[in-house]
Motif scaffolding. Structure first.
Motif, PDB file in Angstrom:
ATOM      1  N   SER A  20       0.930  -0.950  -0.139  1.00 55.52           N
ATOM      2  CA  SER A  20       0.040   0.273   0.075  1.00 55.52           C
ATOM      3  C   SER A  20       0.412   1.163   0.364  1.00 55.52           C
ATOM      4  CB  SER A  20      -0.850   0.276   1.050  1.00 55.52           C
ATOM      5  OG  SER A  20      -0.163  -0.206   2.650  1.00 55.52           O
ATOM      6  N   LEU A  23       2.587   1.857  -4.200  1.00 55.33           N
ATOM      7  CA  LEU A  23       1.308   2.261  -4.578  1.00 55.33           C
ATOM      8  C   LEU A  23       0.774   3.702  -4.334  1.00 55.33           C
ATOM      9  CD1 LEU A  23      -1.005  -1.072  -4.981  1.00 55.33           C
ATOM     10  CD2 LEU A  23       0.428  -0.616  -6.006  1.00 55.33           C
ATOM     11  N   SER A  27       1.442   6.684  -7.071  1.00 55.34           N
ATOM     12  CA  SER A  27       0.907   7.246  -8.045  1.00 55.34           C
ATOM     13  C   SER A  27       0.125   8.674  -7.288  1.00 55.34           C
ATOM     14  CB  SER A  27      -1.375   7.117  -7.184  1.00 55.34           C
ATOM     15  OG  SER A  27      -0.803   7.051  -5.769  1.00 55.34           O
ATOM     16  N   LYS A  31       7.032  10.450  -7.908  1.00 53.63           N
ATOM     17  CA  LYS A  31       7.138   8.588  -7.827  1.00 53.63           C
ATOM     18  C   LYS A  31       7.882   8.558  -6.507  1.00 53.63           C
ATOM     19  CE  LYS A  31       4.820   6.719 -11.372  1.00 53.63           C
ATOM     20  NZ  LYS A  31       5.328   7.571 -12.426  1.00 53.63           N
ATOM     21  N   ARG A 262       5.241  -3.975 -13.606  1.00 53.53           N
ATOM     22  CA  ARG A 262       4.153  -4.415 -13.235  1.00 53.53           C
ATOM     23  C   ARG A 262       4.842  -5.131 -11.390  1.00 53.53           C
ATOM     24  NH1 ARG A 262       3.509  -5.541 -18.406  1.00 53.53           N
ATOM     25  NH2 ARG A 262       5.312  -7.113 -18.102  1.00 53.53           N
ATOM     26  N   GLY A 265      -0.869  -6.119  -8.960  1.00 54.88           N
ATOM     27  CA  GLY A 265      -1.403  -5.996  -9.597  1.00 54.88           C
ATOM     28  C   GLY A 265      -1.880  -4.484 -10.887  1.00 54.88           C
ATOM     29  N   HIS A 266      -0.551  -3.726 -11.479  1.00 49.36           N
ATOM     30  CA  HIS A 266      -1.062  -2.859 -11.248  1.00 49.36           C
ATOM     31  C   HIS A 266       0.372  -2.403 -12.678  1.00 49.36           C
ATOM     32  CE1 HIS A 266      -3.680  -0.219  -8.792  1.00 49.36           C
ATOM     33  NE2 HIS A 266      -3.174  -1.398  -7.812  1.00 49.36           N
ATOM     34  N   THR A 267      -0.298  -1.268 -13.782  1.00 52.22           N
ATOM     35  CA  THR A 267       1.411  -1.412 -13.904  1.00 52.22           C
ATOM     36  C   THR A 267       1.369   0.255 -14.554  1.00 52.22           C
ATOM     37  OG1 THR A 267       0.367  -3.189 -15.936  1.00 52.22           O
ATOM     38  CG2 THR A 267       2.398  -1.566 -16.464  1.00 52.22           C
ATOM     39  N   PHE A 268       2.913   0.502 -13.923  1.00 52.35           N
ATOM     40  CA  PHE A 268       3.260   1.886 -14.034  1.00 52.35           C
ATOM     41  C   PHE A 268       3.848   1.919 -14.719  1.00 52.35           C
ATOM     42  CE2 PHE A 268       2.192  -0.080  -9.651  1.00 52.35           C
ATOM     43  CZ  PHE A 268       1.319   1.828  -9.167  1.00 52.35           C
TER      44      PHE A 268
END
Ligand code: TRP
Length: 324
Positions: A20, A23, A27, A31, A262, A265-268
């Motif tokens: 967390s 992530l 966002s 970053k 990756r 579950g997210h792609t940056f």
């Protein structure tokens, strides 16, 4: 052989906390990753190596000052305290003080549980007269002492200029937490890196052997391992520079190319040259730090500096409340 009692608080960060925090940090426009995640087993080992680098003057300078002023520190601070050290690492600096301060107990706290256990047990073995109660905890969130700790006047010890890793407002908040932990008439001995020439500052965070770079990049290795991310380490490099306007060293990880990563579950997407900000290290003049301490409710008893004006040690105290 003397044994250390060790309390593990549940606040030790989990892979979920890491997920967390990363992530949330990814966002934002700039970053970032919270620096506390540097200190897995490999990170703690690399950090110890940093402190021995020729360019990294703070550790060596501070240790020399602690040796030189050990008696004077004990004279000013007194003896027989409960000595509490948040972020104790290898406990090497506290060892310099034990003989002079004759603490009634030593309470090292660290986020790295295995590192803490080894260090606390070694202290207990080498100083059989000293009670050791270690607490594995994220000291930025919790500073309760282990329940087994004896009563006594409290002296907190926060060396290494770790205070510089908070921005100034957060540094005040953290010092307030220490002030509350040591209570009225309690004390704090804190090491603070001084403002100085850019050349010296920047060399300390860009060592020739690349240990600081490895330390910084190890964050990505940790995220790959713990979160199943796919950072390609060859596509990132370390950068550290002095931001004079802010009075801080900034450490970043720089993307060498346009790339996708990756993670949970997210792609940056990272553009070539885009950075992840991993740490700040604020530098203070003696006066600037006195002011930070005052904002947190501490008065300055004594400030020591070395002959080259590289580093400062401040002995602070909270007010004694008069009860009627
Ligand atoms: N707090 C010290 C400093 O800022 C030690 C430190 C923390 C450090 N993180 C670091 C040193 C990363 C080098 C690299 O200097």
């Amino acid at each position: 052989m003397a044994e250390a009692s060790i309390t593990f608080h549940d606040l030790h960060p989990t892979a979920d906390d890491l997920a967390s925090d990363v992530l949330a940090g990814f966002s934002r426009p700039q970053k970032s990753i919270p620096p506390k995640y540097f200190y897995d087993a490999e990170g703690s080992r690399l950090f110890d190596a940093i402190t021995e680098l020729p360019e990294y003057y703070p550790t060596r300078t501070e240790m020399a000052m602690l040796r030189k002023y050990a008696d004077e520190i004990a004279q000013k601070a007194g003896t027989g305290h409960l000595l509490v050290e948040p972020g104790s690492g290898s406990c090497g600096k506290a060892r310099i003080l034990f003989e002079g301060l004759q603490p009634c107990a030593y309470i090292p706290m660290d986020i790295s549980g295995d590192h803490l256990r080894v260090a606390a047990e070694a202290v207990a073995a080498d100083y059989p007269w000293l009670e050791v109660h270690a607490a594995c905890t994220d000291f930025t969130r919790l500073m309760t002492l282990p329940p087994s700790s004896p009563e006594g006047r409290r002296l907190a010890f926060f060396p290494g200029s770790s205070i510089g890793n908070f921005d100034p407002d957060r540094a005040v908040g953290f010092l307030r937490m220490i002030a509350e932990m040591v209570g009225p008439g309690g004390q704090l001995l804190i090491g603070v890196d001084l403002k100085k020439e850019r050349r010296i500052l920047e060399a300390a965070y860009n060592d020739a052997q690349g240990v600081t770079a490895a330390f910084n990049l190890n964050l990505l290795t940790r995220i790959n391992r713990e979160l199943g991310a796919d950072f390609d380490l060859a596509q990132w490099r370390h950068r550290a520079f002095y931001n004079q306007a802010e009075g801080r060293i900034e450490m970043h990880l720089v993307s060498r190319v346009d790339q996708l990563v990756r993670l949970a579950g997210h792609t940056f997407a990272f553009a070539e040259g885009e950075t992840i900000h991993t740490e700040n290290s604020y530098k203070y003049s003696v006066e600037e730090f006195r002011d930070v301490a005052a904002r947190a409710g501490f008065t300055t008893d004594t400030v020591w500096t070395d002959d080259d004006n590289l580093f400062s040690l401040h002995l602070l105290q909270t007010e004694v409340t008069n009860e009627e």
